[in-house]
Design an enzyme around this catalytic site. Structure first.
Site: not given
Ligand code: IMP
Ligand code: MG
Length: 445
Positions: A124, A163, A165, A171, A199, A366, A374, A402
């Site tokens: 690939k 996951d 985001d 994101d 998540t 953030d 997890k 990620d």
């Molecule tokens: P993940 O990539 O799905 O694990 O999501 C992570 C993102 O969720 C973080 O970077 C935050 O922007 C958002 N987030 C919103 N609420 C929370 C929380 O209560 N704890 C941690 N992340 C949160």
């Molecule tokens: Mg993520």
């Protein structure tokens, strides 16, 4: 911590995956010896010869690493047997050669067909044809993903956790109906594979998860060829390990919250509300200190099971260095407080540490500190779907995410309870799911 150690740690180790770096180092040798940077454009015969030789050498190295992992797994099993027999204190546990070379290497739940995976990725990505760019971190990461995918197909895969985001959507975005990930997730359900969305995003109500995941949830609800069991084979585990939602056709949000007493593991049930609050209080004050001392353009956000900092003005990005510093500061303060332990992950015999497990991570824009991590979130999915027939095991679970750097990343913790794949974008998740589907099809026929 000596200053030297602190500098090394803070600047390096948490930003490197030592196993991947080590493999990259091994591949660098044939690259240096066999690449032909002086070759003339148009000299196809010589370039093809060079590529053939580099391919052979790279593949040999991957086979050698594959065999070292086999040896590591054999020792892992031997050590587990000693623990079960109560002989762990009597007999010394012998580290594997791989464990000696890469001390941070974790458990392997399956063997990894690295030679075959390298050949696949080389077809690939034309890794062996490159004359100026050595096999990279991303090349090795993708080879490992392919090897893991190959290892769980052929009937082993029962649970795939994802996951949110960066893995399912960009994101901060949502899973829109047009996402190419949706038909691929429906395909997993059709193959009777269970899905957990694990998540960090922590919301108490189904409405917010519906907002983020509506494309997928509506597609499942409306799918004409998924049966009732398959439609109910998805759960959302939010806040890493804090809020469980099951699929519910009768809800406008397609989800129903599941009360904690129905899914907390016995260890999780032992985390007291008072300890959780005390830990979040300390984390909150550490975050406030960071905002003040680094003059961060951030606001502290306290939730029921998490505390974080988010940009005060959403259009302003907090510097990556400031986010990382905040994670390391808060993690250290919490560890020192003995209220929390970021090392106490699910699936390990225990580290002798006390306190509530927590996960401090850099979310890109953030920083959040969540109760649990997890490893607990994926464990809950393994138990939830294992009901009746026992727990779904690590070798039958694949977590896709990620964030796999050792500190300040939240998917990393899932490595203690199942196999994992490390992607860098939703587009890579699509490729991984296609690879998985292709292999399943081939192994069936
Ligand atoms: P993940 O990539 O799905 O694990 O999501 C992570 C993102 O969720 C973080 O970077 C935050 O922007 C958002 N987030 C919103 N609420 C929370 C929380 O209560 N704890 C941690 N992340 C949160
Ligand atoms: Mg993520």
């Amino acid at each position: 911590m000596t200053t030297r150690y602190r500098v090394e740690y803070a600047l390096k180790t948490h930003r490197r995956d030592q196993f991947i770096e080590w493999v990259k180092g091994l591949l660098a040798v044939p690259f240096v010896l066999y690449s032909q940077p002086t070759g003339v454009i148009g000299d196809d015969t010589n370039i093809a010869k060079m590529a053939e030789e580099a391919h052979r050498r790279y593949a040999e190295i991957m086979r050698d690493v594959e065999m070292m992992i086999d040896d590591h797994i054999a020792r892992q099993k031997q050590n587990q047997l000693q623990v079960q027999d109560g002989a762990a204190n009597l007999l010394p546990t012998v580290p594997s050669k791989l464990g000696m070379l890469v001390p941070t290497v974790g458990p392997f739940f399956t063997r990894l067909p690295l030679e075959a995976a390298f050949k696949y990725q080389d077809r690939k990505r034309y890794i062996s044809s490159r004359r100026y760019v050595a096999p990279s971190f991303n090349d090795v990461r993708l080879v490992l993903n392919s090897a893991q995918t190959m290892a769980v197909t052929g009937g082993a895969l029962q649970l795939a956790t994802f996951d949110g985001d960066v893995t399912l959507y960009d994101d901060g975005e949502s899973l829109e109906p047009s996402s190419p990930i949706i038909p691929r997730l429906l395909d997993l359900l059709r193959k009777n594979i269970k899905i957990g969305i694990v998540t960090a995003a922590g919301y108490t109500g189904a409405d917010r998860y519906y907002e983020r995941l509506h494309g997928l949830l509506d597609a499942i609800a409306e799918s004409p060829d998924l049966d009732n069991t398959q439609k109910h084979s998805i759960v959302i585990m939010g806040g890493e390990a804090n809020y469980l939602f099951e699929f519910d056709l009768s809800s406008p949000y397609r989800l129903a919250p599941v009360p904690r007493q129905r899914w907390l593991t016995p260890e999780m049930a032992a985390w007291s509300e008072a300890d959780i609050r005390a830990l979040l209080d300390v984390a909150e004050s550490a975050l406030r200190d960071c905002v003040r001392t680094m003059n961060l353009p951030a606001t502290v956000l306290r939730k029921d099971r998490a505390v974080g900092i988010i940009p005060t003005d959403p259009s302003v990005r907090i510097a990556r260095e400031s986010l990382e510093e905040t994670v390391l500061v808060v993690q250290r303060i919490l560890e020192l407080s003995s209220l929390g332990s970021s090392l106490q992950v699910a699936g390990t015999a225990g580290t002798g540490r006390r306190g509530v497990p927590f996960c401090a991570f850099n979310g890109g824009r953030d920083v959040f500190v969540d109760i649990g991590d997890k490893s607990w979130g994926v464990t809950v999915c393994q138990q939830w779907f294992g009901r009746g027939g026992g727990v779904i095991r690590g070798e039958n679970t694949l977590h896709v995410g990620d964030q796999f750097l050792s500190a300040g990343s939240n998917d990393f913790k899932a490595r203690s309870v199942g196999t994992t794949a490390w992607i860098a974008s939703p587009a890579e998740t699509v490729e991984l799911l296609d690879e998985l589907a292709d292999l399943m099809q081939k192994k069936l026929s």
